[in-house]
Design an enzyme around this catalytic site. Structure first.
Site, PDB file in Angstrom:
ATOM      1  N   LYS A  13       0.820  -1.210   0.000  1.00  0.00           N
ATOM      2  CA  LYS A  13       0.000   0.000   0.000  1.00  0.00           C
ATOM      3  C   LYS A  13       0.859   1.268   0.000  1.00  0.00           C
ATOM      4  CE  LYS A  13      -2.277  -0.857   3.829  1.00  0.00           C
ATOM      5  NZ  LYS A  13      -1.633  -2.105   4.282  1.00  0.00           N
ATOM      6  N   ARG A  88      -9.564   0.049   9.651  1.00  0.00           N
ATOM      7  CA  ARG A  88      -9.095  -1.318   9.866  1.00  0.00           C
ATOM      8  C   ARG A  88     -10.220  -2.263  10.282  1.00  0.00           C
ATOM      9  NH1 ARG A  88      -3.490  -1.831  10.274  1.00  0.00           N
ATOM     10  NH2 ARG A  88      -2.324   0.101  10.587  1.00  0.00           N
ATOM     11  N   ARG A 127      12.110  -5.854   6.228  1.00  0.00           N
ATOM     12  CA  ARG A 127      12.110  -4.411   5.997  1.00  0.00           C
ATOM     13  C   ARG A 127      12.927  -3.656   7.047  1.00  0.00           C
ATOM     14  NH1 ARG A 127       6.267  -2.265   5.281  1.00  0.00           N
ATOM     15  NH2 ARG A 127       6.082  -3.078   7.408  1.00  0.00           N
ATOM     16  N   ARG A 159      11.482  -1.718  12.774  1.00  0.00           N
ATOM     17  CA  ARG A 159      10.387  -1.338  13.656  1.00  0.00           C
ATOM     18  C   ARG A 159       9.982  -2.526  14.520  1.00  0.00           C
ATOM     19  NH1 ARG A 159       6.237   1.076   9.354  1.00  0.00           N
ATOM     20  NH2 ARG A 159       5.204  -0.803  10.081  1.00  0.00           N
ATOM     21  N   ARG A 170      -0.340  -9.415  13.779  1.00  0.00           N
ATOM     22  CA  ARG A 170      -1.004  -8.350  13.013  1.00  0.00           C
ATOM     23  C   ARG A 170      -1.838  -8.933  11.876  1.00  0.00           C
ATOM     24  NH1 ARG A 170       3.630  -4.739  10.992  1.00  0.00           N
ATOM     25  NH2 ARG A 170       1.984  -3.372  10.210  1.00  0.00           N
TER      26      ARG A 170
END
Length: 213
Positions: A13, A88, A127, A159, A170
């Protein structure tokens, strides 16, 4: 032009949003960015948000909606906006509809990027971000935590919400809470489903055709 992206963490996204921002000059509203900005302020609220996100849970709906509303009303969104990471869940989707209606605005295109779970996990856990610019690195390219950023005078880090255990949590939360809003927008005739992959240019071309119909 107001666009809403739907999809699990790591589906692409953010990448597609950047392409549209550059092409159409509209603003991106990333709830993740809004929340991280609050965390960087070192406020009590920011510390609370940090604790919630580290566990892979979602922040309270009212708080997120308030941050989104403030952003939409800013000068940055005069030409339009891209929503990334919000809503969400179904409750947030309905609240967003009410919020936009009160502003005499609406979502023009809803784009759902569908990517297999294992691909998403690989993307997220690999990432790496720069602590001074918007550079996004990846362990698959031989980059590691603590390496110097190749673009700015910063250092690469991971992160908390990109660690594997958190990413898997998640994804489960996404399926439980976010899947119903796909049906919500499909019933409104606004949903466009796209299969994500490893070719962002091809995906961008498909998106461009949709928003220019």
């Amino acid at each position: 032009m107001n666009i809403l992206f739907l999809g699990a963490p790591g589906c692409g996204k953010g990448t597609q949003s950047k392409i549209l921002i550059e092409k159409y000059g509209i603003a991106q509203i990333s709830t993740g960015d809004l929340l991280r900005e609050e965390m960087s302020s070192q406020s009590d609220l920011g510390e609370k948000i940090r604790s919630i996100m580290a566990k892979g849970d979602f922040v309270d709906d009212k708080l997120v909606l308030s941050l989104v509303s403030k952003k939409i009303e800013s000068n940055e969104c005069k030409k339009g906006f891209i929503l990334d990471g919000f809503p969400r869940n179904l409750s947030q989707a309905k609240s967003l509809d009410t919020l936009l209606e009160n502003m005499s605005k609406s979502i023009d295109h809803v784009l759902f990027i569908d990517v297999p779970d294992e691909v998403l996990i690989q993307r997220c856990t690999g990432r790496l971000l720069c602590d001074t610019c918007d550079y996004i690195g990846n362990k698959d390219r031989g980059e590691n935590i603590g390496d110097p950023c190749p673009v700015a005078e910063g250092t690469l880090y991971q992160r908390e919400d990109d660690k594997e255990e958190t990413v898997r949590n998640r994804l489960e939360v996404f399926k439980d809470q976010t899947q119903p809003i796909i049906e919500f927008y499909e019933e409104k005739g606004k949903l466009n489903k796209l299969i994500g992959g490893n070719d962002p240019k091809l995906l961008a071309s498909k998106i461009n055709k949709i928003i220019n119909i």
